[in-house]
Design an enzyme around this catalytic site. Structure first.
Site, short mmCIF file in Angstrom:
data_model
loop_
_atom_site.label_atom_id
_atom_site.label_comp_id
_atom_site.label_asym_id
_atom_site.label_seq_id
_atom_site.Cartn_x
_atom_site.Cartn_y
_atom_site.Cartn_z
N ARG A 57 0.81 -1.22 0.00
CA ARG A 57 0.00 0.00 0.00
C ARG A 57 0.84 1.27 0.00
O ARG A 57 0.60 2.19 -0.79
CB ARG A 57 -0.90 0.07 1.26
CG ARG A 57 -2.20 -0.63 1.14
CD ARG A 57 -2.58 -1.21 2.48
NE ARG A 57 -1.68 -2.30 2.77
CZ ARG A 57 -1.91 -3.56 2.41
NH1 ARG A 57 -3.02 -3.87 1.83
NH2 ARG A 57 -1.02 -4.51 2.64
N THR A 58 1.80 1.34 0.91
CA THR A 58 2.51 2.61 1.07
C THR A 58 3.32 2.93 -0.18
O THR A 58 3.24 4.03 -0.72
CB THR A 58 3.40 2.55 2.33
OG1 THR A 58 2.59 2.12 3.42
CG2 THR A 58 4.01 3.90 2.65
N LYS A 86 27.44 -1.88 -0.09
CA LYS A 86 28.89 -1.75 -0.27
C LYS A 86 29.49 -0.87 0.82
O LYS A 86 30.62 -0.43 0.73
CB LYS A 86 29.18 -1.13 -1.64
CG LYS A 86 28.69 -1.94 -2.82
CD LYS A 86 29.06 -1.20 -4.11
CE LYS A 86 28.43 -1.85 -5.32
NZ LYS A 86 28.59 -1.00 -6.52
N ARG A 107 11.31 4.07 3.23
CA ARG A 107 10.97 3.14 4.32
C ARG A 107 12.24 2.39 4.67
O ARG A 107 12.94 1.90 3.78
CB ARG A 107 9.87 2.16 3.87
CG ARG A 107 9.65 1.03 4.86
CD ARG A 107 8.43 0.20 4.55
NE ARG A 107 7.21 0.92 4.89
CZ ARG A 107 5.99 0.36 4.88
NH1 ARG A 107 5.85 -0.92 4.56
NH2 ARG A 107 4.93 1.06 5.21
N HIS A 135 5.10 6.07 11.42
CA HIS A 135 4.57 5.92 10.05
C HIS A 135 3.58 7.08 9.88
O HIS A 135 2.37 6.91 9.90
CB HIS A 135 3.89 4.56 9.94
CG HIS A 135 3.57 4.12 8.55
ND1 HIS A 135 3.63 4.96 7.46
CD2 HIS A 135 3.16 2.92 8.08
CE1 HIS A 135 3.28 4.29 6.39
NE2 HIS A 135 2.98 3.04 6.72
C1 NCD Z 1 1.88 -0.97 8.31
C2 NCD Z 1 3.38 -0.78 8.41
O1 NCD Z 1 4.13 -1.11 7.47
O2 NCD Z 1 3.79 -0.27 9.44
N1 NCD Z 1 1.47 -1.25 7.00
C3 NCD Z 1 1.16 -0.21 6.17
O3 NCD Z 1 2.00 0.58 5.84
N2 NCD Z 1 -0.14 -0.08 5.83
C4 NCD Z 1 1.34 -1.92 9.29
C5 NCD Z 1 1.82 -3.35 9.26
O4 NCD Z 1 2.64 -3.74 8.45
O5 NCD Z 1 1.32 -4.12 10.09
#
Ligand code: NCD
Length: 339
Positions: A57-58, A86, A107, A135
């Site tokens: 999703r993200t 590296k 991320r 997040h």
């Molecule tokens: C979340 C995350 O990656 O922190 N997922 C997301 O981005 N919707 C929650 C999760 O992975 O449980």
């Protein structure tokens, strides 16, 4: 805050007016997210998506949001394919990648790594999740969703009663969510978790200091009574020292239609940042709730697109130009249905 050119690393950067501004811009983005109109306002701009942890999703919604504003997306989804393996420092990496991009989403599995990267970046950086820390964009889309869901119930974000359930220790989405809810008035938060997976003390005390009510529960059935929203989470298996240890907590709190009907107020909104863990031992949100209209989990992910478009528009200072660069398109079909 003036969003132009800023990094978004933590919800702590935002006040209530900022959140409301993001939501107002998100509302304006909706026809573009729903492909009723097309805009090329970010034509020529480049987003670098750097995702060093699993994501559906993200990553995709950030990428699609940028595309829907007319920009292009470059991405790397694996640390092994970058020069970080590296021995390149985050500082050098940021110096290099930020020249290729107008905005970056990162991320990273380590708490604080996105902020460290941002220090040396010449382009704005959005935190797509750093370890178990934060997040922020998930929390924004969650609060936007709560606002929309409660509007149909004639309620608002003030006086919200919410139960947050599951792995509150490692869940970065809930850390950001709780910190963001602090900005509203008279919030009641039920924290439902086993003691070893309780939310960090700092997150709880911040909420209490702001005058909100926090109650702790170890039994799901007790904590889900008398709330407007249930926010379920997955056991963050990847943060545990072993899968065996994570398994001790999977399946501890499960919501299904029978539990919902017995203990929740009618119309309680059911949320989850997704992915829900569909393996038999987990199933924190049972599929028998899929036909329950109060299950908002897919409306949450839909809203992610809109909120992320809003953030790009604010940061790249094009909010008032989106319409000027918009057109009608021939390929749009109104057969596509949006909730
Ligand atoms: C979340 C995350 O990656 O922190 N997922 C997301 O981005 N919707 C929650 C999760 O992975 O449980």
């Amino acid at each position: 805050m003036n969003f132009v050119g800023e990094h978004i690393l933590s919800v702590a950067q935002l006040n209530r007016a900022d959140v409301e501004e993001i939501f107002a811009v998100a509302d304006k983005m909706t026809p573009f997210a729903h492909r009723e109109r097309v805009t090329r306002v970010l034509d020529g701009a480049v987003l670098c998506n750097l995702f060093f942890e699993a994501s559906t999703r993200t990553r995709l919604s950030f990428g699609a949001a940028f595309n829907l504003l007319g920009g292009s997306v470059r991405e790397t989804t694996d640390m092994e394919s970058t020069s970080l393996v590296k021995g390149e420092s985050l500082k050098d990496f940021a110096r290099v990648v930020s020249a290729y991009s107008d905005v970056i989403v990162m991320r990273h599995p380590i708490d604080g790594a996105v902020a460290e990267f941002a220090e040396s970046s010449r382009s704005p950086v959005l935190n797509g999740g750093d370890g178990s820390n934060e997040h922020p964009t998930q929390a924004l889309l969650d609060v936007y969703t709560i606002k929309k869901e409660l509007r149909t119930r004639k309620k608002g974000l003030d006086d919200l009663r919410i139960a947050v359930i599951g792995d509150l220790k490692y869940g970065r989405a809930v850390h950001s969510l709780i910190k963001l809810l602090k900005l509203f008035r008279n919030i009641t938060v039920h924290l439902i978790a086993p003691p070893v997976l309780s939310a960090p003390e700092s997150v709880i005390t911040e909420l209490q200091k702001a005058g909100h009510e926090v109650r702790h529960f170890e039994q799901l059935e007790h904590g889900i009574q008398g709330v407007d929203v249930l926010y379920m989470t997955r056991t963050q298996e990847e943060r545990f020292s072993s899968s065996a240890e994570a398994r001790e907590y999977q399946g501890l709190f499960r919501i299904n239609q029978a539990v919902y009907s017995q203990h929740c107020e009618p119309d309680t909104v059911i949320m989850h940042p997704l992915p829900r863990d569909s393996r038999e031992a987990a199933q924190e949100v049972n599929v028998d709730l899929d036909s329950n209209p109060n299950l908002a989990v897919f409306r949450q992910s839909d809203n992610g697109l809109i909120v992320r478009m809003a953030l790009f528009a604010l940061i790249l200072d094009v909010v008032n130009k989106v319409e000027d660069y918009s057109t009608q398109v021939g390929w749009f079909t109104d057969a596509r249905k949006w909730d």
